[in-house]
Enzyme design. Structure first.
Site, PDB file in Angstrom:
ATOM      1  N   ASN A   9       1.498  -1.369  -0.173  1.00 56.28           N
ATOM      2  CA  ASN A   9       0.023   0.248  -0.174  1.00 56.28           C
ATOM      3  C   ASN A   9       0.754   1.421   0.321  1.00 56.28           C
ATOM      4  O   ASN A   9       1.508   1.648   1.010  1.00 56.28           O
ATOM      5  CB  ASN A   9      -0.550  -0.078   1.426  1.00 56.28           C
ATOM      6  CG  ASN A   9      -2.088   1.058   1.525  1.00 56.28           C
ATOM      7  OD1 ASN A   9      -2.114   1.616   0.064  1.00 56.28           O
ATOM      8  ND2 ASN A   9      -2.416   1.438   3.130  1.00 56.28           N
ATOM      9  N   TRP A  10       1.040   1.789  -1.325  1.00 61.42           N
ATOM     10  CA  TRP A  10       1.359   2.681  -1.172  1.00 61.42           C
ATOM     11  C   TRP A  10       1.288   4.574  -0.546  1.00 61.42           C
ATOM     12  O   TRP A  10       2.103   5.333  -0.442  1.00 61.42           O
ATOM     13  CB  TRP A  10       2.766   2.816  -3.125  1.00 61.42           C
ATOM     14  CG  TRP A  10       2.964   2.206  -3.100  1.00 61.42           C
ATOM     15  CD1 TRP A  10       3.771   0.722  -2.640  1.00 61.42           C
ATOM     16  CD2 TRP A  10       3.655   2.099  -4.891  1.00 61.42           C
ATOM     17  NE1 TRP A  10       4.455  -0.335  -3.586  1.00 61.42           N
ATOM     18  CE2 TRP A  10       4.232   0.779  -5.038  1.00 61.42           C
ATOM     19  CE3 TRP A  10       3.288   2.908  -6.269  1.00 61.42           C
ATOM     20  CZ2 TRP A  10       4.520   0.383  -5.854  1.00 61.42           C
ATOM     21  CZ3 TRP A  10       4.328   2.700  -6.794  1.00 61.42           C
ATOM     22  CH2 TRP A  10       4.609   1.281  -7.072  1.00 61.42           C
ATOM     23  N   LYS A  11      -0.093   3.980  -0.116  1.00 62.75           N
ATOM     24  CA  LYS A  11      -0.617   5.390   0.339  1.00 62.75           C
ATOM     25  C   LYS A  11      -0.673   6.796  -0.586  1.00 62.75           C
ATOM     26  O   LYS A  11      -0.263   6.525  -1.688  1.00 62.75           O
ATOM     27  CB  LYS A  11       0.068   5.493   2.213  1.00 62.75           C
ATOM     28  CG  LYS A  11      -0.389   4.353   2.778  1.00 62.75           C
ATOM     29  CD  LYS A  11       0.483   3.964   3.996  1.00 62.75           C
ATOM     30  CE  LYS A  11      -0.037   3.275   4.722  1.00 62.75           C
ATOM     31  NZ  LYS A  11      -0.256   3.513   6.319  1.00 62.75           N
ATOM     32  N   HIS A  97      -9.373   1.008   4.570  1.00 61.76           N
ATOM     33  CA  HIS A  97      -8.534   0.950   5.655  1.00 61.76           C
ATOM     34  C   HIS A  97      -8.412   1.815   7.108  1.00 61.76           C
ATOM     35  O   HIS A  97      -9.508   2.495   6.995  1.00 61.76           O
ATOM     36  CB  HIS A  97      -7.422   1.418   4.666  1.00 61.76           C
ATOM     37  CG  HIS A  97      -5.413   1.701   5.142  1.00 61.76           C
ATOM     38  ND1 HIS A  97      -5.624   2.226   6.194  1.00 61.76           N
ATOM     39  CD2 HIS A  97      -4.406   0.619   5.277  1.00 61.76           C
ATOM     40  CE1 HIS A  97      -3.974   2.150   5.854  1.00 61.76           C
ATOM     41  NE2 HIS A  97      -4.294   1.231   5.537  1.00 61.76           N
ATOM     42  N   GLU A  99      -7.458   4.357   8.197  1.00 64.31           N
ATOM     43  CA  GLU A  99      -6.770   5.496   8.390  1.00 64.31           C
ATOM     44  C   GLU A  99      -7.838   6.242   7.295  1.00 64.31           C
ATOM     45  O   GLU A  99      -8.365   7.729   7.396  1.00 64.31           O
ATOM     46  CB  GLU A  99      -5.168   5.548   7.113  1.00 64.31           C
ATOM     47  CG  GLU A  99      -4.324   5.609   7.788  1.00 64.31           C
ATOM     48  CD  GLU A  99      -3.127   5.312   6.583  1.00 64.31           C
ATOM     49  OE1 GLU A  99      -1.468   4.768   7.387  1.00 64.31           O
ATOM     50  OE2 GLU A  99      -3.128   5.655   5.416  1.00 64.31           O
ATOM     51  N   GLU A 169      -5.538  -5.166  10.662  1.00 65.25           N
ATOM     52  CA  GLU A 169      -4.224  -4.497  10.964  1.00 65.25           C
ATOM     53  C   GLU A 169      -4.506  -3.530  11.888  1.00 65.25           C
ATOM     54  O   GLU A 169      -5.661  -2.550  11.709  1.00 65.25           O
ATOM     55  CB  GLU A 169      -4.284  -3.309   9.544  1.00 65.25           C
ATOM     56  CG  GLU A 169      -6.221  -2.803   9.190  1.00 65.25           C
ATOM     57  CD  GLU A 169      -5.120  -1.523   8.103  1.00 65.25           C
ATOM     58  OE1 GLU A 169      -4.386  -1.629   7.572  1.00 65.25           O
ATOM     59  OE2 GLU A 169      -6.759  -0.690   8.296  1.00 65.25           O
ATOM     60  N   GLY A 175       2.096   2.147  11.306  1.00 59.18           N
ATOM     61  CA  GLY A 175       3.273   3.684  10.753  1.00 59.18           C
ATOM     62  C   GLY A 175       3.744   4.080  11.985  1.00 59.18           C
ATOM     63  O   GLY A 175       4.720   5.092  12.562  1.00 59.18           O
ATOM     64  N   SER A 215       2.988  -2.424  10.738  1.00 59.01           N
ATOM     65  CA  SER A 215       4.727  -2.632  10.355  1.00 59.01           C
ATOM     66  C   SER A 215       5.401  -3.572  10.110  1.00 59.01           C
ATOM     67  O   SER A 215       5.970  -3.871  10.525  1.00 59.01           O
ATOM     68  CB  SER A 215       5.000  -1.512  12.218  1.00 59.01           C
ATOM     69  OG  SER A 215       5.089  -0.296  12.368  1.00 59.01           O
TER      70      SER A 215
END
Length: 260
Positions: A9-11, A97, A99, A169, A175, A215
Site C-alpha cells: 500500500n503506497w498510500k 483501511h 486511515e 491491521e 506507521g 509495520s
C-alpha cells in the site's frame, strides 16, 4: 492450501517518475517464479502509469486504495467507480483501511457498501479490520473486529467471504514502528477464521486469505508469515523501498514453499 499474498500500500506517497521507478525495480527484482501473489496499490492518479510499467506481468498485480460506494456512473465529483478501476487494469481494491476510517470518517456501513460495489464491479476487495490501542488495552479486540466483519455480512451476505480477502491491521501498529507479535497476530487471525466458519461454513473459512498489516518489515515478516492463519502481509512503509518489499515477498515465498 491458501496461496500467500504480499500487498504493498503506497498510500499518498510518490510522484509519477518515482512511482514508475519503484514499480520497475519491484518487477525486475522479484524471482522469475514465486509461489505467492504480489500486489501493489499506488495512488489512483498513477494507476495507469504503473499498469504501463507492469504490463501483463503475472508476477505483480495492480490494486487500488479505495473506490466509490455507488457503483454506477453518476454525478459524483472526485469519485472513482469500481468499473473505472477494472477498466484501468486493477484487480484488487482496499476497503476500510484504518486511515480512511479514522481520518476520513468512513463507517462500518460505508465500508460494507464499498465492498459490495467492489464485488459488483468484478474486483477482489481486501477488507481491512482492526482495533485501536485503547480498544486492545480494554480487551475489546475481538468485539471490534466482529462489529467490522458483521457490517459486511449485513449488506453483502455471508458468501462475501468466499470472494474477498481480509486484512487484520491493528491500528496501534500502523506507521508506529510497533507491530503485533506473531502470536498476537495469529490469535486474531485464528479468531477471524473461526468466526467466518461459524457464519458461513468451514470450507469458506479455510479458503479465506487473511493478511497481516502493521509495520511489516524484512526483520519480522518471516516470523509473522510462519503463523498458520497468517496468509501474507499488507505492507505500508516497507513497500516504498523496493529492496525491502522484495525481501518480504521472498520470505513469503519461502514460507509458502515450506508449507507454513
Amino acid at each position: 492450501m491458501r496461496r500467500k499474498m504480499v500487498a504493498g500500500n503506497w498510500k499518498m506517497y510518490g510522484r509519477r517518475a518515482s512511482a514508475r521507478i519503484l514499480a520497475r525495480e519491484i518487477e525486475d527484482g522479484l524471482p522469475a517464479v514465486l509461489p505467492i501473489d504480489v500486489l501493489v496499490c499506488p495512488p489512483a492518479i498513477y494507476l495507469e502509469a504503473i499498469k504501463g510499467v507492469l504490463g501483463e506481468s503475472a508476477r505483480v498485480m495492480l490494486g487500488a486504495q479505495d473506490l466509490c460506494a455507488q457503483g454506477e456512473d453518476g454525478a459524483r465529483t472526485g469519485e472513482i467507480s469500481g468499473a473505472m478501476l477494472l477498466d484501468t487494469g486493477v484487480s484488487h481494491v482496499l476497503v476500510g483501511h484504518s486511515e480512511r476510517r479514522q481520518l476520513l470518517g468512513e463507517t462500518n456501513e460505508s465500508v460494507g457498501a464499498k465492498l459490495v460495489a467492489a464485488l459488483d464491479a468484478g474486483l477482489i476487495p481486501i477488507l481491512c479490520v482492526g482495533e485501536t490501542l485503547a480498544e486492545r488495552e480494554g480487551l475489546r479486540t475481538e468485539a471490534v473486529v466482529v462489529t467490522q466483519l458483521q457490517a459486511v455480512v449485513n449488506v453483502a451476505g455471508n458468501d462475501a467471504f468466499a470472494r474477498c480477502i481480509v486484512a487484520y491491521e491493528p491500528v496501534w501498529a500502523i506507521g508506529t514502528g510497533r507491530n503485533a507479535t506473531p502470536d498476537q497476530a495469529q490469535a486474531v487471525h485464528g479468531f477471524i477464521r473461526s468466526w467466518v466458519a461459524e457464519q458461513t461454513d468451514q470450507e469458506i473459512a479455510d479458503d479465506l486469505r487473511i493478511l497481516y498489516g502493521g509495520s511489516v518489515k524484512p526483520d519480522n515478516a518471516a516470523a509473522l508469515f510462519a503463523m498458520p492463519d497468517v496468509d501474507g502481509g499488507l505492507v505500508g512503509g516497507a513497500s516504498l523501498k523496493a529492496s525491502d518489499f522484495i525481501a518480504i515477498c521472498r520470505m513469503a515465498g519461502e514460507t509458502a514453499r515450506a508449507g507454513t
